[in-house]
Enzyme design. Structure first.
Site, PDB file in Angstrom:
ATOM      1  N   HIS A   1      -4.372   0.549 -71.650  1.00  0.00           N
ATOM      2  CA  HIS A   1      -3.019  -0.337 -71.408  1.00  0.00           C
ATOM      3  C   HIS A   1      -3.398  -1.437 -70.078  1.00  0.00           C
ATOM      4  CE1 HIS A   1       0.813  -3.013 -71.824  1.00  0.00           C
ATOM      5  NE2 HIS A   1       1.072  -2.002 -70.237  1.00  0.00           N
TER       6      HIS A   1
ATOM      7  N   ASP B   1      14.199  -8.882 -72.129  1.00  0.00           N
ATOM      8  CA  ASP B   1      15.030  -9.786 -70.418  1.00  0.00           C
ATOM      9  C   ASP B   1      14.469 -10.653 -70.560  1.00  0.00           C
ATOM     10  OD1 ASP B   1      12.023  -8.614 -70.127  1.00  0.00           O
ATOM     11  OD2 ASP B   1      12.134  -8.345 -68.346  1.00  0.00           O
TER      12      ASP B   1
ATOM     13  N   ASP C   1       8.009 -15.100 -60.038  1.00  0.00           N
ATOM     14  CA  ASP C   1       7.664 -13.322 -60.713  1.00  0.00           C
ATOM     15  C   ASP C   1       7.564 -12.322 -59.620  1.00  0.00           C
ATOM     16  OD1 ASP C   1       7.048 -10.538 -62.166  1.00  0.00           O
ATOM     17  OD2 ASP C   1       5.176 -12.000 -63.465  1.00  0.00           O
TER      18      ASP C   1
ATOM     19  N   GLY D   1       1.130  -6.682 -68.016  1.00  0.00           N
ATOM     20  CA  GLY D   1       1.450  -8.054 -67.860  1.00  0.00           C
ATOM     21  C   GLY D   1       1.812  -9.500 -66.689  1.00  0.00           C
ATOM     22  N   HIS D   2       1.778  -8.802 -65.882  1.00  0.00           N
ATOM     23  CA  HIS D   2       1.714  -9.107 -64.308  1.00  0.00           C
ATOM     24  C   HIS D   2       1.432  -9.016 -63.397  1.00  0.00           C
ATOM     25  CE1 HIS D   2       6.744  -8.830 -65.609  1.00  0.00           C
ATOM     26  NE2 HIS D   2       6.311  -8.043 -65.750  1.00  0.00           N
TER      27      HIS D   2
END
Lengths: 537, 537
Positions: free
Chosen positions: A343, A55, A174, A346-347
């Site tokens: 998991h 992306d 972000d 990543g943000h």
């Protein structure tokens, strides 16, 4: 993809793609619309890439030719991934690719561009810092703060703090995880989960994750080595990415650890880990094939352990859970997010977003990345930290934001920004009309009605022929189709009797379409697309 | 839908429907396959319904006629909802509907059937208890334990405990929320959230929830009354369900509280609550229309508060979030699950599943309701509480389970159980072939190629005609379609030259299809469906 202009100079940050949603039938990819730039190509000084995810780089093979191949600046791994894409598209030789590193800077017209290391779910991710004559603009890219990252390379909070001291005019930050309170866990927590799951696994272990999540692959390899298992890679993009990461020095794999895929079935089950793609339930991925008992190499055996090391992206939930069910039916032991911490995102979560705001202390905040509700909440968060409400802008695709040295900021205009669809090798030739037809076809199918008529009299020369696809199965619906044929003849006879002159074929076609459409809706409340073909003899 | 047989007697529990997933293009509903029962209609003693949700009663309008209208037993509200459905389908007069109440029992062949009140997200939900000559079987339906339910009617844990004392041969238990630890919160917690949100809302309040979630509607009404707001209902199913609930005494609405929908825009914004459908992002629902600025009555104004009182069902996430984004763009203040506790589940979490097992102490456990992974984890949970592993059965649709008085249980056979699709008024006439065609049509569209040829010579009498739908937009792709026409002619000429005898039209059609398919794939890597029409003159 973000375009930043100062005077005559233009720089671009990222050039990503989007995967189509359920409405975009048959579309393979969605890329940004570059119409706004079409008459400004000579002013583009460079494309600066934050990191190597689809992306953010996936649109480049389509965009660079449209933009006249401006130079692309990126860190080593990111550049490696871009290189693969451009080579596949056979335009590598036309591109100018420039490797940069955190801490270095580049002049691009009026912009002095530098890079700050941040953490994300792929190595070598950076924030892009644009020094302009009126102030500093920071684009964070996707980021989190991980103080114990797998590769040991922490986000450079010192550099961010110095930028804050220097003064930051605008932060483009972000916003993806603004709805999550707290601080996103370090990648490290996953190692402990892997250690435990691996140590209890009676047979083979299959770990599905993103091919670009190199740090996760490293974690799997590390734990596998410690527990005396070999590692095999399955899935084209996984093999390619890992190979490149090894070559570029981003993965540390002890000799003898990697097994060839062909040897998978020769290695004892409790000595093997398979890393594969498909953690999002992608239809053609390795894990989906394995789940469907359809993989050429890997068949699930009772006692295999499968780890889905990812979280389903919105829209993929059904596919992911279908895979989980299918794997369990075959006797696999499943570990997935919600059941075990396999998991981490990543943000940046809310406290990290605050940390970024506290470090950089921007005058203006432009939330980026994320749905409207996330951008909006990110702006609210900035306001809660003292940013003036009128110095935050929640922009939508295409909005043109104007900003001056005093921090006056507003949306002044809107550029054309429709999605551009890529279907097969066609770029932009599938538009709303085509999609509308595909939706109609997908919901009730199509009927082709062929009628041969005498050119002079307008009388039908044979019974009309009806081909049905996606409507009802022809063999099972002879009666319905026969009645439909009768209706067509009837409609045509009325018409020929009434007119007493040469036939108007457009009128006849419309008549056939309307008559049939009405008849079929009466019969079973469906609206197939009706395509009349009238052949005059 | 579950079928239970003892000797010559058959009883059925529930008759629900499923909503189609993305693969089932154009399908409206999915209902159970009753093939297994087709030759056993005279043995069916009754259909017993646990509660009035679509996935438990929605199939009845289709199933009852197929099953020869066996009597249907249900509690008052459930029966009311079934009545509406059968009336809409114009088969109410053929049905036998019997109202039952918790605590009553009914003889159905060898089965003595009784009902135990449980809690769920609709009033009047019961577990069905089947006493058979070899033991008691309990089907829980969907349930949770709510000790402070909105209607004050708690699950009858005393009755469940007495069944445990009596001895339960098998428990068929809801497994939907087995992955959630702990105890599902009481519906009551939502009242506090509503009180707070309502008290701070500057303008109108719009609450979207399930039309069947009568207790939620009651909570909204209660809080609205306390805070001096009137309540208006929007959305057909919301209006119908609330009206029925009021008539049957399941909703308590003070006089003067309900406002007519037409008066919505006459009531001051801070004196109004609107309750509507669409909390799952259903495309034709009130909330989706409002979010798209497309509702005849309700337009969002800055400062409106919107509460989504539900959790997105897997597969609906994108649609739900799209609505949220669209509402926020228009200036609404949004409250949804994750940001605020505006919904609780109607299903039992792990500790409640354990409570059910502890109360009923079944010999055998057959997990029902939920995906395979949930059934499997529910079975594991039962084993962790002392049920013998070989006395749990994780069954899939169609499996036939045999069970004797000793608790020996196993899957012995598999009945036909393909999904039956309802499309328009057609039941079962859309099958795999039709769906396959719809998928092909949806992804690359269709090309109809019409060719008129001389019957004698096989020579084309005119250029072939190509109609394109959902492939490329015809006007923009003249060149491509022109080249395609040339290819068809070419292929045909080769054929006529080569044969020297009468044409084989099937061969010609295949030739046209293959030639074009290859040509188009070459040109743009797509595979539209190609329908050749050859007219011989």
């Amino acid at each position: 993809m973000m375009v930043i202009e100062y005077g005559a100079d233009i720089v671009i940050v990222d050039g990503g793609l989007m995967f189509p949603d359920d409405e975009m039938l048959g579309v393979d990819l969605v890329i940004p619309d570059t119409t706004y730039l079409a008459d400004k190509l000579d002013r583009i000084r460079g494309v600066f890439i934050t990191h190597g995810h689809e992306d953010h780089i996936g649109g480049l093979p389509f965009l660079l030719p449209q933009l006249g191949f401006p130079p692309v600046f990126a860190t080593k791994l990111t550049l490696g991934l871009i290189t693969v894409k451009l080579r596949e598209r056979r335009i590598l030789d036309r591109a100018t690719l420039v490797e940069v590193a955190p801490g270095t800077h580049t002049q691009a017209g009026a912009f002095d561009v530098s890079f700050v290391r941040i953490n994300h779910s792929i190595p070598d991710a950076v924030a892009v810092v644009l020094r302009t004559p009126i102030g500093v603009v920071i684009h964070t890219g996707d980021y989190k703060f991980d103080f114990t990252p797998v590769d040991g390379l922490r986000a450079d909070i010192g550099a961010l703090a110095r930028l804050g001291d220097e003064g930051v005019l605008a932060l483009c930050g972000d916003s993806t995880r603004v709805e999550s309170p707290g601080f996103t866990p370090s990648e490290q927590v996953i190692t402990a989960t892997f250690e435990e799951i691996f140590s209890k696994a009676p047979g083979r272990i299959i770990v599905a994750t993103f091919a670009s999540l190199i740090s996760r692959v490293q974690q799997v390899i590390d734990v596998a080595v410690r527990q005396g298992r070999q590692v095999a890679l399955v899935g084209r993009s996984m093999v390619n990415n890992v190979q490149m990461a090894i070559e570029l020095g981003y993965l540390n794999v002890p000799v003898g650890t990697l097994a060839r895929a062909e040897d998978i079935n020769k290695i004892p089950a409790n000595k093997l880990v398979i890393i594969c793609t498909g953690s999002q339930g992608e239809p053609t991925s390795a894990l989906t094939k394995i789940a469907n008992g359809d993989h050429w190499l890997v068949q699930i055996e009772r006692g295999d352990t499968v780890i889905l090391s990812s979280t389903p992206i919105v829209g993929n939930e059904r596919a992911v859970f279908r895979n989980i069910d299918n794997l369990m039916r075959q006797g696999a032991l499943l570990h997935y997010q919600g059941k075990a911490q396999v998991h981490v995102s990543g943000h940046a979560s809310r406290e990290e977003l605050k940390l970024m705001l506290a470090l950089t202390r921007p005058t203006c905040v432009i939330p980026v990345h994320g749905e409207y509700r996330m951008l909006s909440q990110h702006a609210d968060l900035a306001v809660s930290m003292g940013v003036a409400p009128n110095r935050t802008v929640v922009a939508q695709d295409g909005d043109i934001i104007e900003l001056n040295a005093e921090g006056d900021i507003k949306i002044v205009d809107h550029a054309p920004c429709g999605n551009v669809y890529v279907d097969g090798t066609g770029v932009g030739d599938v538009g709303q009309v085509v999609l509308r037809d595909r939706r109609a076809l997908s919901s009730d199918g199509v009927l082709v009605v062929t009628l041969t008529v005498d050119a002079e009299t307008g009388e039908p020369l044979a019974r009309p022929d009806i081909i049905s696809r996606g409507f009802v199965y022809e063999r099972e619906s002879e009666a319905l189709l026969e009645a439909a044929r009768a209706r067509v003849i009837q409609a045509l006879q009325k018409h020929t009797k009434a007119r007493g002159g040469p036939a108007d074929w457009n009128y006849v076609k419309n008549k056939i379409r309307d008559t049939l459409s009405e008849f079929i809706y009466e019969q079973n409340k469906r609206r197939p697309m009706i395509l009349p073909v009238v052949v005059e003899v």
